[in-house]
Structures are given as C-alpha cells and as structure tokens.
Design an enzyme around this catalytic site. Structure first.
Site, PDB file in Angstrom:
ATOM      1  N   ARG A 291       0.961  -1.212   0.150  1.00 23.18           N
ATOM      2  CA  ARG A 291       0.028  -0.111   0.112  1.00 23.18           C
ATOM      3  C   ARG A 291       0.915   1.316   0.160  1.00 23.18           C
ATOM      4  O   ARG A 291       0.487   1.988  -0.656  1.00 23.18           O
ATOM      5  CB  ARG A 291      -0.873   0.212   1.071  1.00 23.18           C
ATOM      6  CG  ARG A 291      -2.048  -1.167   1.097  1.00 23.18           C
ATOM      7  CD  ARG A 291      -3.058  -0.919   2.168  1.00 23.18           C
ATOM      8  NE  ARG A 291      -2.635  -1.331   3.501  1.00 23.18           N
ATOM      9  CZ  ARG A 291      -3.119  -2.429   4.201  1.00 23.18           C
ATOM     10  NH1 ARG A 291      -3.756  -3.207   3.284  1.00 23.18           N
ATOM     11  NH2 ARG A 291      -2.736  -2.870   5.240  1.00 23.18           N
TER      12      ARG A 291
ATOM     13  N   PHE B 135     -11.394  -5.154  -5.350  1.00 23.25           N
ATOM     14  CA  PHE B 135     -11.346  -5.633  -4.158  1.00 23.25           C
ATOM     15  C   PHE B 135     -10.853  -4.860  -3.080  1.00 23.25           C
ATOM     16  O   PHE B 135      -9.673  -5.183  -2.474  1.00 23.25           O
ATOM     17  CB  PHE B 135     -10.545  -7.051  -4.468  1.00 23.25           C
ATOM     18  CG  PHE B 135     -10.855  -7.914  -5.533  1.00 23.25           C
ATOM     19  CD1 PHE B 135     -11.777  -8.785  -5.591  1.00 23.25           C
ATOM     20  CD2 PHE B 135     -10.179  -7.721  -6.810  1.00 23.25           C
ATOM     21  CE1 PHE B 135     -12.297  -9.659  -6.724  1.00 23.25           C
ATOM     22  CE2 PHE B 135     -10.502  -8.630  -7.804  1.00 23.25           C
ATOM     23  CZ  PHE B 135     -11.463  -9.568  -7.837  1.00 23.25           C
TER      24      PHE B 135
ATOM     25  N   ASP C  29     -15.867  -3.360  -4.206  1.00 20.47           N
ATOM     26  CA  ASP C  29     -16.009  -4.608  -3.352  1.00 20.47           C
ATOM     27  C   ASP C  29     -17.396  -5.140  -3.416  1.00 20.47           C
ATOM     28  O   ASP C  29     -18.459  -4.417  -3.535  1.00 20.47           O
ATOM     29  CB  ASP C  29     -15.540  -4.311  -2.060  1.00 20.47           C
ATOM     30  CG  ASP C  29     -14.940  -5.724  -1.588  1.00 20.47           C
ATOM     31  OD1 ASP C  29     -13.532  -5.726  -1.229  1.00 20.47           O
ATOM     32  OD2 ASP C  29     -15.826  -6.578  -0.954  1.00 20.47           O
TER      33      ASP C  29
ATOM     34  N   ASP D 141      -6.090  -6.490  -6.113  1.00 22.42           N
ATOM     35  CA  ASP D 141      -5.821  -7.357  -5.095  1.00 22.42           C
ATOM     36  C   ASP D 141      -6.811  -8.452  -4.714  1.00 22.42           C
ATOM     37  O   ASP D 141      -7.678  -8.164  -3.590  1.00 22.42           O
ATOM     38  CB  ASP D 141      -5.556  -6.296  -3.708  1.00 22.42           C
ATOM     39  CG  ASP D 141      -5.019  -7.097  -2.548  1.00 22.42           C
ATOM     40  OD1 ASP D 141      -4.512  -8.499  -2.686  1.00 22.42           O
ATOM     41  OD2 ASP D 141      -5.317  -6.631  -1.579  1.00 22.42           O
TER      42      ASP D 141
ATOM     43  N   CYS E 244      -2.288 -13.719  -3.475  1.00 29.14           N
ATOM     44  CA  CYS E 244      -2.078 -14.030  -2.049  1.00 29.14           C
ATOM     45  C   CYS E 244      -2.035 -15.699  -2.166  1.00 29.14           C
ATOM     46  O   CYS E 244      -2.171 -16.207  -1.182  1.00 29.14           O
ATOM     47  CB  CYS E 244      -2.841 -13.361  -0.954  1.00 29.14           C
ATOM     48  SG  CYS E 244      -4.601 -13.723  -1.436  1.00 29.14           S
TER      49      CYS E 244
HETATM   50  N1  SAH Z   1      -6.911  -4.775  -0.821  1.00 29.48           N
HETATM   51  C1  SAH Z   1      -7.632  -4.996   0.310  1.00 29.48           C
HETATM   52  C2  SAH Z   1      -7.764  -6.480   0.864  1.00 29.48           C
HETATM   53  C3  SAH Z   1      -8.539  -7.376  -0.407  1.00 29.48           C
HETATM   54  S1  SAH Z   1      -9.362  -8.839   0.223  1.00 29.48           S
HETATM   55  C4  SAH Z   1      -6.813  -4.296   1.544  1.00 29.48           C
HETATM   56  O1  SAH Z   1      -5.657  -3.857   0.928  1.00 29.48           O
HETATM   57  O2  SAH Z   1      -7.099  -4.407   2.744  1.00 29.48           O
HETATM   58  C5  SAH Z   1     -10.391  -9.327  -0.902  1.00 29.48           C
HETATM   59  C6  SAH Z   1     -11.687  -8.563  -1.140  1.00 29.48           C
HETATM   60  O3  SAH Z   1     -12.294  -9.203  -2.119  1.00 29.48           O
HETATM   61  C7  SAH Z   1     -12.645  -9.044  -0.085  1.00 29.48           C
HETATM   62  O4  SAH Z   1     -13.091  -7.617   0.515  1.00 29.48           O
HETATM   63  C8  SAH Z   1     -13.773  -9.396  -0.804  1.00 29.48           C
HETATM   64  O5  SAH Z   1     -15.251  -8.983  -0.079  1.00 29.48           O
HETATM   65  C9  SAH Z   1     -13.612  -8.975  -1.935  1.00 29.48           C
HETATM   66  N2  SAH Z   1     -14.425  -9.614  -3.106  1.00 29.48           N
HETATM   67  C10 SAH Z   1     -14.279 -11.208  -3.247  1.00 29.48           C
HETATM   68  N3  SAH Z   1     -14.984 -11.463  -4.303  1.00 29.48           N
HETATM   69  C11 SAH Z   1     -15.268 -10.238  -5.116  1.00 29.48           C
HETATM   70  C12 SAH Z   1     -15.936 -10.146  -6.398  1.00 29.48           C
HETATM   71  N4  SAH Z   1     -16.044 -10.940  -7.162  1.00 29.48           N
HETATM   72  N5  SAH Z   1     -16.037  -8.702  -6.497  1.00 29.48           N
HETATM   73  C13 SAH Z   1     -15.835  -7.675  -5.913  1.00 29.48           C
HETATM   74  N6  SAH Z   1     -15.149  -7.608  -4.593  1.00 29.48           N
HETATM   75  C14 SAH Z   1     -14.692  -9.342  -4.166  1.00 29.48           C
END
Ligand code: SAH
Length: 397
Positions: free
Chosen positions: A211, A227, A249, A301, A341
C-alpha cells in the site's frame, strides 16, 4: 512417558533443516497413545531424538514441530517465542508507526498453526492446528504475562480447522469483547478494524508495505481499486494525491468502513473524489471495457483463488482473466498494481500469467517493481511456504 513417533529412514532430512512439518507417510511407528494436539517426541529411525512436536491424527501433516531443542512446551516456552516475535518486529513497528501488526506469523515465528494480530490493545488469535488448540490455555496465559494490558479474542472461524479435526470457534479468551471499531495506524493512515465481524482477524495487514509503495504511482491519477475491502489501497491513493479513487468490493460492510476510514483521515472526498461501489469486480471490469471507461491506475488485489493444488489451474485462469481486463481498461502508459496471495502460485508463475494476460489484451507490459508481504509477515529460511504474497507494478503501453 511422552508419546513418540519414529520416522521412516531418510525422513529426518527435512527436520534436520528445521522444516517443522512431519507428514503421515513419513512416520514408521507411533509409541504410546497421543491425543489430539498432544506434545510428542520425534525420533529418527535409528532412535536419535529430533524434536518436540504437536500430534495431529486427522491431518496429512501428522505433526508440527514446536521445538528442535530438548525443552518443555509450557508457558515459559510460549513466552519466549512471543518475546522473540515482538523483538523481531520492533524496528518495523517504530519505523512505520504501527498500532496494528502481525505479532505471530505461525510457522514463520516457530509457532505452527498460531496467528496473532495486535490491534491497539486487542490481541486476536487464529488457531489452525490441533497443537495450537491443545495449547490454547497455556498460550493465553503466556500472552497475558507478556501483554498485561491487552484483551484477547479468538477468531478461529476458518474451514481448514476441519482437516485438523477441530470445530470453528470465536469469542473472548481474556478481558473485554472488542468494540465494532478499533482504530489502528500504519504509515500515518488511520484504519478502523472490526475484529469480530471483519475478514480474517479484521484487516489485511500483509499488504501494508505494498500500500505504501503504491503511493508513488497515484498522484493526480484516476485510480480503480478492485477488491478494496475497507479501503486499504484507496486510502493510500487519497493520501498520495489521486484525482479520483473508485473502490469496488462485494461486501457492503467493508465499503461502509472504507468510507468511514476516508472520513477518519479527513481526506477530502467531496465532489466524488472517492467512490465506494458495491460491485462484482469481474462484471464491473467488463462493463468498463465495453463502455470504454479508462483509468490511469488499476489496483488488483483479489482474494485467494487457489486453496489447494487441484484449484491451481482454475486460479490461473481467474488471475489471467481479471488482469487482462485490467490492462484493457488502462490508458496507454497506465499502471497496473497486481497481487496474488495464493501461496501455491509462486512469483515466476504469477509473472507468466501476467504475460499471458498481456498477450490476450494485446498490450505491451513492462514489469517495473515487485512487491512482497509486509515485514511483519517474515519468511523463515527453513519454511519457504511462509512466502505467499507477491505483486508487480507494471506499465501497460
Ligand atoms: N485490498 C484489500 C484486501 C482485499 S481482500 C486491502 O488492502 O485491505 C479481498 C476482497 O475481495 C474482500 O473484501 C472481498 O469482499 C472482495 N471480493 C471477493 N470477491 C469479489 C468479487 N467478485 N467482486 C468484488 N469484490 C470481491
């Protein structure tokens, strides 16, 4: 007498290199009747003592090593490991001004199956192995003695516990129930964490370094943060001077927190400088592509796509798909910040997938920077599996 296992000839090699796992097929015989999670002695086939480990009768990983030294696995042992873990992170905590960090990263900190995140004065434990569960009370006592001002909460609501013969568990282990918002700081950014209701233990601490590194790409840019969860990258983008940030998200509570986080940091989000969009990223990217909407920076992500080896092929397709779409909606010369990840996908494979995505998107892609999990998620040299999070900054021409 302590129960014991004797290894098949040759199977002691990885233990001599201090790798902490003993697979069921590596065990020649078991002495005594070890219970779920109980501490056992591990011997080579010739009777040479190797380690103290926790017994896991239901798992393919039949035992996980607590120690390669002749010592008792008691409160003092856990206090020592905790002190060591904190010491290891001291400079990072000071450097990045952290009030939220991973205190214990399981095997990588010599505590197999035990993850502990610290958010202000709340310690959040995730216990994933039979041994971790067996030692829970002792661990909690050790935590209390090392962190007398902290409350301790358990977030062991993860499906992998089944493989160890354990039920999912959540609840207070010591002190008070966490409030719905505990505000932590990292790199002068404030972040509200919902310990009880959030993902994992409440926050994705592992992306902190990425980040921070993402900030240099966003000044005056139109940014799409896919995401987004509670805003993580989006907050750093606002701090880094982004013209506009769209956070997308599927979790509305996460988006609500993302918006709250933007306010907490007093970022100017009037005039739609920050947008919080409840959308499925897979669909959203196609919509943007079909409409011809373009961005300067796309952050990708996603959650873990591969939980096991037989999911890896599907995961590769998923990563290729979203990265191809991301490239297609980037302006020429735009920046793709992309992460995986999935521990099963190594950096080389991930780079190949990005290369495949570039071919499909018909764009020329230059890798300009590489990212890894944050410094409070170390990788022990004996346990390379601890390295799971990787990412690239790419210029997409
Ligand atoms: N980048 C974030 C962490 C992402 S975790 C950070 O730095 O804190 C992954 C995220 O993807 C979760 O919040 C989950 O709700 C979301 N997610 C999962 N499948 C998804 C989809 N199909 N479309 C949008 N969001 C999704």
């Amino acid at each position: 007498m302590t129960p014991a296992i004797y290894l098949v000839k040759g199977r002691e090699k990885s233990l001599r290199r201090k790798h902490p796992w003993i697979f069921s097929r590596g065990i020649q015989r078991t002495e005594g009747d070890p219970q779920l999670g109980e501490t056992i002695d591990v011997f080579a086939h010739n009777g040479q003592w190797l380690a103290k480990a926790a017994y896991s009768p239901h798992s393919q990983i039949r035992a996980r090593v607590w120690s390669f030294e002749q010592e008792t696995i008691d409160q003092t042992f856990f206090e020592k490991r905790l002190a060591q873990a904190l010491l290891l992170r001291q400079d990072i905590i000071a450097r990045d001004g952290l009030t939220g960090f991973r205190l214990v990263a399981a095997e990588s900190d010599g505590l197999p199956g035990i993850t502990i995140d610290k958010y202000q004065n709340f310690l959040v434990c995730q216990l994933l192995s039979a041994g971790a569960e067996y030692q829970k009370d002792v661990l909690v006592q050790a935590l209390q003695s090392q962190f007398p001002d902290c409350h301790i909460y358990e977030r062991s609501d993860v499906a992998v516990r089944k493989k160890e013969g354990l039920e999912e568990r959540v609840g207070v282990l010591h002190g008070e129930m966490p409030p719905s918002s505990v505000v932590i700081e990292e790199n002068d950014v404030k972040i509200s964490v919902d310990i009880v209701g959030g993902h994992k233990t409440g926050f994705y601490l592992d992306q902190r370094d990425s980040r921070l590194q993402s900030m240099k790409y966003v000044n005056q840019k139109e940014v799409l943060n896919c995401f987004s969860y509670t805003g993580g990258f989006g907050l750093y983008a606002l701090k880094g001077g982004a013209k506009r940030v769209i956070n997308a998200d599927v979790s509305q509570p996460a988006l609500d927190t993302a918006k709250y986080n933007a306010q907490l940091n007093e970022f100017d989000i009037a005039k739609k400088r920050a947008v919080f969009l409840n959308a499925d990223v897979f669909k959203l990217l196609r919509e943007y592509r079909d409409q011809g909407t373009k961005f300067d920076v796309v952050i990708m992500d996603p959650p873990k796509f591969a939980e096991s080896k037989n999911q890896l092929n599907g995961a590769c397709r998923g990563y290729k798909d979203i990265n191809m779409l991301a490239m297609q909606i980037l302006k020429p010369g735009g920046t793709l910040l992309t992460y995986s990840c999935s521990g099963l996908m190594d950096q080389v494979l991930f780079q190949k997938i990005i290369a495949d995505a570039a071919v499909d998107a018909q764009r020329s892609v230059k890798f300009i920077e590489r990212f890894e999990q944050a410094a409070d998620h170390p990788t022990d040299s004996a346990y390379p599996e601890g390295f799971y999070l990787k990412g690239f900054a790419c210029k997409v021409l």
